[in-house]
Design an enzyme around this catalytic site. Structure first.
Site, PDB file in Angstrom:
ATOM      1  CB  VAL A  85       5.619   1.420  -8.804  1.00  0.00           C
ATOM      2  CG1 VAL A  85       6.210   0.295  -9.659  1.00  0.00           C
ATOM      3  CG2 VAL A  85       6.564   2.618  -8.756  1.00  0.00           C
TER       4      VAL A  85
ATOM      5  CB  CYS B  79       0.220   4.448  -2.829  1.00  0.00           C
ATOM      6  SG  CYS B  79      -1.312   3.500  -2.789  1.00  0.00           S
TER       7      CYS B  79
ATOM      8  CD  GLU C 193       0.128   8.620  -1.045  1.00  0.00           C
ATOM      9  OE1 GLU C 193      -0.842   9.388  -1.066  1.00  0.00           O
ATOM     10  OE2 GLU C 193       0.243   7.658  -1.841  1.00  0.00           O
TER      11      GLU C 193
ATOM     12  CB  CYS D 248      -1.238   6.572   1.592  1.00  0.00           C
ATOM     13  SG  CYS D 248      -0.768   5.357   0.332  1.00  0.00           S
TER      14      CYS D 248
END
Length: 145
Positions: A55, A65, A67, A101
């Site tokens: 997003v 991210c 994740e 991440c």
């Protein structure tokens, strides 16, 4: 070993189904700036699956991210630990999580967590060796004089 861990250890990872879930999540990505949609999916220790997508934000540093949204889904759906994880780009090709991440995934990993990577299935320890995690934040500080 908990009941959830025992159930998870008996269930083989269906990597193609997990990749399909990541591709489906990728189609929901909000990526108007980079035009680089990403989807992620995970199998949890209790057998549930969760997914997430990137997003973006006009202030690039605020972009989430895939994740990040996946971990949010884990928490929102009752918690759990990641047993298996995969991530794909807008073409459906495998992606390796960025360093940030990997650290996020490490925090929510279950015992023996595996990731499907561009080099095949690898353990969390393989993709983030010598990681800093919750176990490093014990009651007694380490290395403090």
């Amino acid at each position: 070993m908990s009941k959830a861990e025992a159930v998870a250890s008996m269930r083989a990872v269906d990597w193609e189904t997990l990749a399909d879930l990541a591709r489906s999540a990728m189609r929901r990505a909000y990526a108007p700036y980079s035009r680089y949609p990403v989807g992620a999916a995970a199998l949890l220790d209790d057998g549930r699956t969760v997914s997430g997508c990137n997003v973006e934000n006009a202030s690039y540093g605020l972009t989430l991210c895939a994740e990040c949204t996946l971990v949010g889904q884990i928490q929102m759906s009752g918690g759990g630990r990641i047993r298996a994880f995969t991530c794909v780009d807008g073409e459906g090709n495998l992606l390796m999580p960025c360093g940030r991440c990997r650290q996020l995934l490490y925090e929510f990993r279950g015992p023996g967590m595996e990731l499907m990577t561009t080099r095949g299935v690898r353990s969390m320890e393989d993709v983030l060796p010598d990681a800093f995690g919750p176990e490093d934040l014990e009651d007694e500080p380490k290395g403090v004089l």
